[in-house]
Design an enzyme around this catalytic site. Structure first.
Site, mmCIF file in Angstrom:
data_model
loop_
_atom_site.group_PDB
_atom_site.id
_atom_site.type_symbol
_atom_site.label_atom_id
_atom_site.label_comp_id
_atom_site.label_asym_id
_atom_site.label_seq_id
_atom_site.Cartn_x
_atom_site.Cartn_y
_atom_site.Cartn_z
ATOM 1 N N SER A 83 -11.696 -34.290 28.900
ATOM 2 C CA SER A 83 -10.925 -33.470 28.105
ATOM 3 C C SER A 83 -9.367 -33.511 27.581
ATOM 4 O O SER A 83 -9.245 -32.865 26.633
ATOM 5 C CB SER A 83 -11.580 -32.360 28.429
ATOM 6 N N SER A 139 -12.667 -32.316 25.113
ATOM 7 C CA SER A 139 -12.519 -31.158 24.303
ATOM 8 C C SER A 139 -11.560 -30.114 23.784
ATOM 9 O O SER A 139 -11.426 -29.521 23.352
ATOM 10 C CB SER A 139 -13.585 -30.212 25.372
ATOM 11 N N LYS A 156 -5.436 -23.860 25.672
ATOM 12 C CA LYS A 156 -6.528 -23.999 24.740
ATOM 13 C C LYS A 156 -6.824 -22.915 25.517
ATOM 14 O O LYS A 156 -7.113 -21.854 25.935
ATOM 15 C CB LYS A 156 -7.230 -24.949 26.179
#
Ligand SMILES: [Mg+2]
Ligand SMILES: [Zn+2]
Lengths: 474, 100, 489
Positions: free
Chosen positions: C191, C167, C92
């Site tokens: 997330s 996210s 990420k």
């Protein structure tokens, strides 16, 4: 001018920021050093780079606890909090500080004259970086742009907040001197104002001497020395008194001390709202030193200035204020040794406070035995005071044995019979003056002492000459 | 819980957070923040008397490191990311007020 | 072995399948396969499908090949590259990677190159893993759809008209598309788990403090936690074992030893007491609720004792979260001021420059949360908002404790719905926030939870079931997750 003869009383509270003498910064392993090339002592943590996290320096906590313990604070479980405001020298745009749960709460400090000044708190926080202003006069006002160095960012600080117990500029100065002595004695800081490791903000207000409420205070910043603190408090007091007597009102605000102009001025530029939005720092866990650590710190604390003053004063049979200077200079151990060795306490104090303090670096390593011997020689009149000072100067410069030094200089104490002979010679050489002296004109005592000193090349003791003269009076 | 958030409140927090909003944005954000705060107001009537706040889910205390120097970053690498540099320092436009 | 389009072409790889991380690592360590081949195969897949999905902000083709060569070199000289030898991992883009842009999908960090690696990234590299790219996210991890990325949304590999969740939408999509068998995400309010559910992969949020946050760009520090996304439960356990463990650079890191989670996966659930959280099951769509019921039956069939459990304060989780997380975020994001790194928009003075930079650099969702958090912390509102939310947090922890007094694990849907269409919720922040209603309570309590794919909804899109555990309850949690995975065949 700060005495209350004009019907106004000065009220001062001080906030002192002190850099702790650790090897590394508060939350990272960068060196805590002064004067290095800009931005060379930095890492992700103290630059506030995204993703970096703080880890608390054990030694910084230890030193902050020493400060709190020396100030008689309660050392308590504490929580770090974020103080949020934007400023370019603050890498994260928040300062990690302590808010509602400071490490050291309450406490006090006794001034040499015995006045007790309350301490509100002594909390830990991180220092900011340093801005240099380019263009204009080099000051922040009128500069074209600024340059930021983060070497100082994250250096551990303890902020010591006093109660508004200080009543004059002199007392403010005495408070800072005393605090500095404590910081140095505990090893917490070198407390050098000229290097910025000790910084002072003063909250100043005035009130009628019979008032019970405090007046509105102004916070004065940019005090770069104890001298500017004293001047600024005096100036601010006068400004506020004049303002109020003119029917005006003191505004609560921050004012800037200008050393060149000798005046404070309002710092408000564009009105900017500050709301620090303190909240617990989620990247750190609570700090709870606990009884074992707290008592270890208390047990390891050296004897502090107030206690050293009390001890030395008691030993010397004088008031604590009379030994303040000697203790402040760290010469109390020398004096103590001299008294133990049989020297006259007052003479030891006088010589330490004057001649030794004048060459402090040498004085701090002066051989106590030699100092004691010299003091005894002087008391026993084996050397005169003038000769003793000369021997002391040489002891400070080169060390050695005072007896040998005195002998090398021919500083033999004048034998009693030699002194009597010299006095007789002078008296018979000046019959008219002797007649006036014998008739009661005391002013001529000095004349005769001077003549005897001249005749003996200064080897006679002035007091002994006076005694001998008196003995010859009819 | 409290008064609904006003346009003025939003303008104030925007200023504290150093954000500039257009008039349209100010209107829109006031509505949107109002809706979220209205939902958040659900927690207001809960009886939390005597309930301690949780700042942290962990019961850790006294996480400390030794006072030992660790190598940091090279200045060139640090300054290579800076928007403006002069004399080994970070250059910024003039600063109008002193630190509070 | 997953086909060229990854798990979509058939079943997700099983723990023993040739496409799984554990299988790749085994093959590479034994010299049966070269890491270079493995990486090339995945890079090919990325080249084919990435343009339509936008899972990545940066694909690191050259760096990945170079890393694979190094891994093969270690094997060739008789060494052991580690438990993730040659395994492609997507990371990420809010985890710092030295020398590689780390953007948080924000204009304000668009060109920032960190001078250091996050601890989890160092641990990946040290275990022989190969980072193939930095994945897209909602800007600063604020969002539930990855539509808040400044660089455009990621699309759901199962249906590109739909969101992947967020996210960590880029990481979930990357695993679902077979770009990498493993990915790292971060989870502040769901997330990792919510996008895992929406993309049909496994996603776990560990106990707060189990995985280092050093180098994770902070959103809400007391809630953020790094965790694994994987095609299989066993791979998620493997990755978590690699990244977990004490880190002296993170003061909130716990020192408990890492347990053998891979063993847990195959252990079964015989005797485990599992409670379905009434308050979290309530609001789910009917098809999601039906999958949860099937999961309950499967666990019972495998020997667990399942009943209802109640965590009453969990209903206030969302409200508390939307005060606490923005408050911390408002402070964490203050540093993006145009002085030291990242975007600067020049201004007449430093304050003007700060304003212009932040106004241009942050997207609307980030601005909303910064303002919300600033408001919650500001004078006069602290007690009513932030203070009250912290006390509600305590209530949630207490209610969980009560529920765990007679349960080993809890069960709920991961998200109330399947993946929604792009744009469906972008104009209504509050509705978007509701997608995290089931996941937020675990973050507030600091507890672990994992989302396991469990069939599909009426629309054919993946459904996830969430297994919740008390602090450090990962072992039991992975037992249940493994059983659920096996029950789908
Ligand atoms: Mg301070
Ligand atoms: Zn540092």
């Amino acid at each position: 001018m700060t005495t209350a003869t004009d019907g106004w009383e000065t009220v001062v509270g001080l906030e002192v920021h002190c850099e702790l003498a650790t090897a590394t910064k508060l939350f990272c392993g960068c060196p805590n050093a002064f004067g290095d090339e800009p931005n060379t002592n930095v890492c992700p943590v103290c630059l506030g780079l995204p993703g970096s996290l703080p880890v608390l320096n054990r030694q910084a906590v230890e030193l902050a606890m020493r400060v709190g313990t020396a100030l008689h604070s309660e050392v308590r479980p504490s929580v770090f909090a974020r103080k949020n405001y934007f400023y370019p020298d603050m890498p994260k745009d928040y300062q990690v500080s302590q808010y509602d749960q400071p490490l050291n709460a309450g406490g006090w400090l006794d001034l040499p004259d015995g006045t007790r000044i309350g301490v509100t708190r002594a909390h830990m926080e991180e220092d900011t970086g340093k801005s240099t202003h380019v263009g204009g006069s080099g000051r922040i006002q009128g500069a074209n742009h600024s340059l930021v160095d983060y070497n100082r960012a994250g250096v551990p600080l303890v902020e010591i907040v006093s109660e508004p117990d200080i009543r004059s500029a002199e007392q403010a100065q005495a408070y800072v001197n005393e605090l500095r002595a404590i910081l140095v004695a505990t090893g917490a800081s070198d407390a050098r104002m000229e290097e910025g490791s000790l910084r002072i903000d003063a909250n100043v207000s005035v009130r009628r001497v019979d008032a019970t409420e405090f007046g509105t205070r102004a916070e004065i910043k940019n005090l770069n020395s104890v001298r500017s603190l004293r001047r600024a408090v005096d100036h601010e007091r006068a400004r506020q008194v004049a303002l109020v007597e003119d029917g005006g009102r003191v505004v609560q605000e921050t004012r800037h001390w200008n050393e060149d102009h000798g005046a404070t001025s309002s710092m408000r530029s564009k009105e900017e709202a500050f709301d620090y939005r303190y909240f617990p720092e989620p990247d750190l866990v609570p700090l709870d030193p606990g009884p074992v650590w707290i008592s270890a710190v208390a047990g390891g604390l050296p004897s502090l200035p107030a206690a050293r003053r009390a001890a030395l004063a008691a030993k010397a049979g004088v008031a604590p204020a009379d030994v303040a200077l000697v203790v402040e200079q760290g010469l109390d151990r020398l004096v103590d040794a001299a008294i133990n060795g049989g020297a006259d306490p007052r003479l030891a104090l006088a010589r330490a406070a004057n001649e030794v303090a004048a060459d402090l670096a040498a004085g701090l390593v002066l051989d106590p035995a030699a100092f004691t011997d010299l003091l005894r020689m002087e008391s026993e009149r084996r050397v005169t005071p003038t000769q003793a000072k000369a021997v002391l100067a040489e002891l400070l410069a080169n060390g050695g044995d005072p007896v040998e030094i005195a002998a090398d200089h021919g500083f033999e104490a004048l034998a009693d019979d030699a002194l009597e002979a010299a006095v007789d010679a002078v008296v018979s050489a000046h019959p008219s003056q002797w007649e006036r002296y014998a008739g009661g004109d005391q002013k001529l005592s000095g004349f005769f002492v001077g003549k005897v000193m001249a005749a003996t090349d200064g080897r006679a003791d002035g007091r002994a000459v006076t005694v001998a003269l008196r003995a010859r009076l009819p | 819980m409290t008064e609904p958030i006003s346009r003025q409140d939003v303008a104030h927090v925007a200023a504290l957070a150093r954000l500039r909003l257009t008039d349209d944005e100010l209107d829109r954000f006031t509505l949107q923040l109002g809706a979220v705060l209205d939902h958040a107001a659900d927690v207001a009537p809960l009886d939390t008397a005597g309930v301690p706040p949780t700042a942290h889910p962990l019961p850790l205390v006294n996480v400390l490191r030794d006072d030992t120097v660790v190598a940091g970053l090279e200045r060139d690498e640090v300054l290579s990311q800076a928007p403006a540099v002069e004399d080994g320092r970070f250059r910024v436009p003039r600063i109008l007020g002193e630190a509070p | 072995m997953a086909g060229p389009s990854g798990p979509l072409s058939g079943m997700a790889a099983s723990s023993d399948g040739p496409g799984s991380a554990s299988q790749i690592a085994r093959a590479v360590r034994s010299g049966q396969r070269s890491a270079v081949d493995v990486v090339d195969e995945h890079l090919t897949r990325i080249a084919e499908r990435e343009p339509g999905l936008h899972a990545f902000n940066t694909v690191l083709a050259d760096e990945a090949r170079a890393a694979a060569v190094r891994v093969d070199g270690v094997v060739a000289t008789g060494g052991d590259p580690g438990p993730l030898a040659g395994v492609p991992v997507a990371v990420k883009d809010n985890l710092c990677t030295r020398g590689i842009p780390t953007t948080c999908s924000s204009r304000i960090l668009e060109h920032w190159v960190p001078p250091y690696d996050a601890t989890v990234v160092s641990r990946l590299t040290a275990s022989g893993a190969v980072v193939v790219g930095k994945t897209n996210l909602d800007e600063f991890a604020m969002g539930s759809s990855t539509e808040n990325s400044a660089f455009g949304p990621t699309r759901n590999p199962h249906d590109p008209t739909r969101v992947p969740g967020g996210s960590s939408g880029g990481s979930a999509a990357a695993v679902a598309a077979g770009f990498a068998p493993l990915a790292l995400g971060s989870d502040t309010g769901g997330s990792i788990r919510q996008p895992a559910a929406l993309c049909g992969v496994v996603g776990a949020k560990p106990t707060y403090g189990m995985v280092s946050r050093y180098g994770l760009i902070a959103f809400a520090s007391s809630l953020d936690q790094v965790g694994p996304l994987a095609a299989t439960v066993g791979d998620a356990a493997l990755l978590l074992e690699v990244i977990a463990g004490h880190d002296p650079a993170d003061s909130t890191s716990i020192s408990d030893p890492v347990v053998d989670l891979q063993t847990a996966v195959d252990e079964g659930v015989d005797g485990l007491r599992v409670g379905v959280v009434t308050e979290l099951a309530e609001g789910a769509d009917a098809d999601v609720a039906a999958r949860l019921d099937e999961a309950v039956k499967a666990l019972e069939a495998a020997g667990a004792k399942v009943d209802e459990a109640s965590v009453p304060a969990a209903t206030h989780g969302l409200a508390a979260y939307y005060l606490l997380a923005p408050a911390e975020a408002s402070s964490n994001l203050a540093r993006y001021d145009g002085v030291r790194y990242g975007l600067r928009v020049d201004g007449s003075d430093v304050s003007d420059m700060n304003h212009l930079t932040r106004t241009a650099g942050f997207g609307n969702e980030v601005k909303r949360r910064i303002m919300l958090g600033t408001y919650a912390l500001s004078a006069g509102y602290y007690d009513a908002y932030y203070g009250q939310a912290q006390r509600v947090r305590t209530l949630i922890i207490r209610d969980f404790e009560a529920a765990y007094a007679d349960h080993d694990l809890l069960l709920s849907p991961t998200a109330p719905t399947t993946a929604f269409a792009l744009g469906a919720k972008t104009d209504d922040p509050l509705t978007m926030y509701l997608s995290d209603v089931c996941t937020i309570p675990s973050n507030l309590a600091g507890h672990p939870a994992v989302s396991v794919p469990y069939g599909t909804g009426d629309d054919g899109m993946p459904v996830g079931v969430q297994v919740l555990a008390p602090a450090l309850g990962e072992y039991a949690m992975f037992r249940a997750a493994g059983a659920l995975e096996r029950s789908r065949g």
